[in-house]
Design a protein around this motif. Structure first.
Motif, mmCIF file in Angstrom:
data_model
loop_
_atom_site.group_PDB
_atom_site.id
_atom_site.type_symbol
_atom_site.label_atom_id
_atom_site.label_comp_id
_atom_site.label_asym_id
_atom_site.label_seq_id
_atom_site.Cartn_x
_atom_site.Cartn_y
_atom_site.Cartn_z
ATOM 1 N N PHE A 45 -11.424 -11.065 -15.297
ATOM 2 C CA PHE A 45 -12.575 -10.273 -15.757
ATOM 3 C C PHE A 45 -13.668 -11.168 -16.335
ATOM 4 O O PHE A 45 -14.846 -11.027 -15.999
ATOM 5 C CB PHE A 45 -12.102 -9.270 -16.802
ATOM 6 C CG PHE A 45 -13.211 -8.602 -17.574
ATOM 7 C CD1 PHE A 45 -13.953 -7.581 -17.000
ATOM 8 C CD2 PHE A 45 -13.507 -8.987 -18.875
ATOM 9 C CE1 PHE A 45 -14.985 -6.965 -17.704
ATOM 10 C CE2 PHE A 45 -14.525 -8.386 -19.588
ATOM 11 C CZ PHE A 45 -15.266 -7.371 -18.997
ATOM 12 N N LEU A 46 -13.279 -12.109 -17.198
ATOM 13 C CA LEU A 46 -14.266 -12.955 -17.864
ATOM 14 C C LEU A 46 -14.967 -13.908 -16.902
ATOM 15 O O LEU A 46 -16.091 -14.339 -17.156
ATOM 16 C CB LEU A 46 -13.591 -13.753 -18.984
ATOM 17 C CG LEU A 46 -13.107 -12.931 -20.184
ATOM 18 C CD1 LEU A 46 -12.352 -13.816 -21.162
ATOM 19 C CD2 LEU A 46 -14.269 -12.234 -20.876
ATOM 20 N N ALA A 47 -14.314 -14.232 -15.771
ATOM 21 C CA ALA A 47 -14.917 -15.133 -14.796
ATOM 22 C C ALA A 47 -16.151 -14.518 -14.147
ATOM 23 O O ALA A 47 -17.126 -15.212 -13.851
ATOM 24 C CB ALA A 47 -13.896 -15.513 -13.726
ATOM 25 N N GLU A 48 -16.126 -13.209 -13.935
ATOM 26 C CA GLU A 48 -17.272 -12.519 -13.318
ATOM 27 C C GLU A 48 -17.192 -11.030 -13.677
ATOM 28 O O GLU A 48 -16.753 -10.206 -12.874
ATOM 29 C CB GLU A 48 -17.260 -12.703 -11.800
ATOM 30 C CG GLU A 48 -18.556 -12.290 -11.129
ATOM 31 C CD GLU A 48 -18.569 -12.584 -9.633
ATOM 32 O OE1 GLU A 48 -19.286 -11.885 -8.900
ATOM 33 O OE2 GLU A 48 -17.856 -13.513 -9.194
ATOM 34 N N PRO A 49 -17.591 -10.673 -14.891
ATOM 35 C CA PRO A 49 -17.426 -9.302 -15.376
ATOM 36 C C PRO A 49 -18.040 -8.237 -14.481
ATOM 37 O O PRO A 49 -17.487 -7.139 -14.337
ATOM 38 C CB PRO A 49 -18.104 -9.334 -16.754
ATOM 39 C CG PRO A 49 -18.026 -10.759 -17.178
ATOM 40 C CD PRO A 49 -18.179 -11.552 -15.914
ATOM 41 N N GLN A 50 -19.191 -8.551 -13.859
ATOM 42 C CA GLN A 50 -19.867 -7.559 -13.019
ATOM 43 C C GLN A 50 -19.056 -7.226 -11.769
ATOM 44 O O GLN A 50 -19.293 -6.196 -11.123
ATOM 45 C CB GLN A 50 -21.246 -8.067 -12.606
ATOM 46 C CG GLN A 50 -22.159 -8.428 -13.767
ATOM 47 C CD GLN A 50 -22.039 -9.894 -14.158
ATOM 48 O OE1 GLN A 50 -21.021 -10.537 -13.904
ATOM 49 N NE2 GLN A 50 -23.073 -10.411 -14.780
ATOM 50 N N ALA A 51 -18.111 -8.112 -11.410
ATOM 51 C CA ALA A 51 -17.306 -7.910 -10.208
ATOM 52 C C ALA A 51 -16.060 -7.073 -10.471
ATOM 53 O O ALA A 51 -15.311 -6.774 -9.542
ATOM 54 C CB ALA A 51 -16.892 -9.264 -9.625
ATOM 55 N N ALA A 52 -15.855 -6.693 -11.720
ATOM 56 C CA ALA A 52 -14.694 -5.877 -12.080
ATOM 57 C C ALA A 52 -15.107 -4.406 -12.084
ATOM 58 O O ALA A 52 -15.870 -3.963 -12.950
ATOM 59 C CB ALA A 52 -14.161 -6.280 -13.448
ATOM 60 N N LEU A 53 -14.628 -3.669 -11.104
ATOM 61 C CA LEU A 53 -14.999 -2.261 -10.952
ATOM 62 C C LEU A 53 -13.823 -1.367 -11.306
ATOM 63 O O LEU A 53 -12.676 -1.667 -10.951
ATOM 64 C CB LEU A 53 -15.433 -1.991 -9.505
ATOM 65 C CG LEU A 53 -16.548 -2.891 -8.967
ATOM 66 C CD1 LEU A 53 -16.720 -2.678 -7.469
ATOM 67 C CD2 LEU A 53 -17.856 -2.626 -9.706
ATOM 68 N N VAL A 54 -14.095 -0.284 -11.991
ATOM 69 C CA VAL A 54 -13.044 0.677 -12.327
ATOM 70 C C VAL A 54 -13.467 2.065 -11.887
ATOM 71 O O VAL A 54 -14.654 2.404 -11.870
ATOM 72 C CB VAL A 54 -12.728 0.689 -13.835
ATOM 73 C CG1 VAL A 54 -11.995 -0.570 -14.248
ATOM 74 C CG2 VAL A 54 -13.984 0.892 -14.675
#
Length: 209
Positions: A50-59
């Protein structure tokens, strides 16, 4: 009518994401760990992702509860940088040694073999891509409603906004339901790779930019 909302994940969603992953991929976790680790182990891994690319984490949420997720990084190397320079490797090692994960030495051996296979697969076949569908899952009781397709659509929109040219994913060859979803979004098989658990089918999608 049930309302499902897709949004960018927040840090407080990690616990639910990790629980869905554990529920969805229990066999794989048991193969690599010998038993189910403490929930903290999966939560720590997903926090680093998540911290590596927060915008890429979709829920995908229903009534404020996470019922599905998709990690779709457009720059995979950020994950390795986050793991190393973000201090996650040291934290994982310390928590493993102090028994907080509830697993022994065997999972470390399997993890190293798995990561070696993962790195090798990054260059197999000749076409490569830093953009990945890294992990996607829907909670069991919410499957069969087309929610995975909704998450995939959101991921494709994210990639398009980042001007990604090619997206890669890997899926077990016997996971026919997932393959059908990926094919619907234009992914095509382009080779195979393997890890200690078995084969993976490599699929690519050429984006229209």
């Amino acid at each position: 009518m049930q309302e499902y909302i897709i949004d960018t994940a927040k840090r407080e969603d990690i616990r639910q994401i990790a629980a869905i992953f554990t529920e969805s991929f229990t066999d794989s976790i048991l193969f690599h760990c010998g038993k189910l680790p403490q929930p903290l182990a999966m939560e720590d891994i997903f926090l680093a992702v998540f911290l590596a690319e927060p915008q890429a984490a979709l829920v995908l949420k229903y009534r404020q509860t996470v019922v599905g997720y998709c990690f779709a990084p457009h720059c995979l190397p950020r994950l390795w940088l986050q793991a190393v320079f973000g201090g996650h490797l040291l934290k994982w090692a310390w928590r493993w040694l102090t028994g907080k994960y509830g697993i022994g030495v065997y999972p470390i051996k399997m993890l190293l073999l798995n990561k070696a296979s993962f790195l090798q697969s990054a260059f197999t076949p000749a076409k490569t891509s830093n953009a990945r569908i890294l992990s996607i899952a829907v909670a069991k009781q919410y499957r069969g409603k087309g929610l995975a397709s909704q998450l995939m659509a959101a991921a494709m929109n994210y990639f398009a906004g980042r001007k990604v040219r090619r997206v890669r994913l890997e899926v077990r060859p016997d996971n026919l339901s997932a393959i059908r979803v990926y094919e619907k979004f234009g992914f095509v098989a382009a080779g195979t790779t393997s890890d200690p658990q078995g084969d993976w089918l490599i699929m690519f999608k050429e984006m229209e930019n």
